[in-house]
Design a protein around this motif. Structure first.
Motif, mmCIF file in Angstrom:
data_model
loop_
_atom_site.group_PDB
_atom_site.id
_atom_site.type_symbol
_atom_site.label_atom_id
_atom_site.label_comp_id
_atom_site.label_asym_id
_atom_site.label_seq_id
_atom_site.Cartn_x
_atom_site.Cartn_y
_atom_site.Cartn_z
ATOM 1 N N GLY A 46 0.824 -1.196 0.000
ATOM 2 C CA GLY A 46 0.000 0.000 0.000
ATOM 3 C C GLY A 46 0.863 1.253 0.000
ATOM 4 N N ALA A 47 0.299 2.322 -0.534
ATOM 5 C CA ALA A 47 1.046 3.566 -0.721
ATOM 6 C C ALA A 47 1.515 4.190 0.583
ATOM 7 N N VAL A 48 0.662 4.191 1.594
ATOM 8 C CA VAL A 48 1.015 4.834 2.866
ATOM 9 C C VAL A 48 2.208 4.126 3.500
ATOM 10 N N THR A 65 -2.890 7.773 -2.874
ATOM 11 C CA THR A 65 -4.209 7.450 -2.330
ATOM 12 C C THR A 65 -5.232 8.531 -2.673
ATOM 13 N N SER A 66 -4.825 9.800 -2.597
ATOM 14 C CA SER A 66 -5.769 10.891 -2.879
ATOM 15 C C SER A 66 -6.188 10.937 -4.349
ATOM 16 N N PHE A 67 -5.475 10.209 -5.214
ATOM 17 C CA PHE A 67 -5.841 10.113 -6.633
ATOM 18 C C PHE A 67 -6.675 8.868 -6.903
ATOM 19 N N GLY A 68 -7.067 8.160 -5.829
ATOM 20 C CA GLY A 68 -7.829 6.935 -5.995
ATOM 21 C C GLY A 68 -6.953 5.727 -6.286
ATOM 22 N N LEU A 69 -5.649 5.835 -5.996
ATOM 23 C CA LEU A 69 -4.718 4.736 -6.241
ATOM 24 C C LEU A 69 -4.000 4.382 -4.933
ATOM 25 N N HIS A 72 -0.457 2.663 -5.094
ATOM 26 C CA HIS A 72 0.572 3.252 -5.967
ATOM 27 C C HIS A 72 1.280 4.416 -5.273
ATOM 28 N N VAL A 73 2.562 4.564 -5.611
ATOM 29 C CA VAL A 73 3.315 5.759 -5.252
ATOM 30 C C VAL A 73 3.798 6.396 -6.543
ATOM 31 N N ARG A 74 4.042 7.685 -6.473
ATOM 32 C CA ARG A 74 4.557 8.428 -7.622
ATOM 33 C C ARG A 74 6.004 8.800 -7.308
ATOM 34 N N ILE A 75 6.894 8.455 -8.212
ATOM 35 C CA ILE A 75 8.318 8.696 -8.015
ATOM 36 C C ILE A 75 8.832 9.576 -9.145
#
Length: 93
Positions: A46-48, A65-69, A72-75
């Motif tokens: 999970g992203a968190v 998470t705030s994007f509904g994912l 996923h993480v954004r790197i």
């Protein structure tokens, strides 16, 4: 601003980002294909949890998470030194 853009070597910059993004994709599992200067990466824990685990090793990523994912993480596509640090942190998280 137009003068700054005229001096920028955008084609070479874009090519360098594409090479680094490919290296990132080869190094980490779960990298989603893209043509931008960041990568979305699916993380099993999970992203968190992934964000917290990477932060403990000095690497900051965006929790999607705030994007509904929530998985996923954004790197941001890192430079060579940043990629080495990211890979190390990824393994240790």
């Amino acid at each position: 601003m137009p003068d700054l853009l005229a001096r920028a070597d955008l084609p070479n910059w874009m090519a360098a980002i594409a090479r680094r993004r490919a290296e990132l994709g080869a190094a980490l599992p779960g990298v989603e294909p893209s043509d931008v200067n960041y990568a979305l990466v699916r993380v099993e824990e999970g992203a968190v949890a992934a964000r917290a685990g990477l932060a403990r090793h000095g690497v900051l990523v965006r929790d999607c998470t705030s994007f509904g994912l929530p998985d996923h993480v954004r790197i941001a596509v890192p430079d060579e030194a940043g990629l080495a640090q990211l890979i190390d942190a990824w393994k240790r998280r």
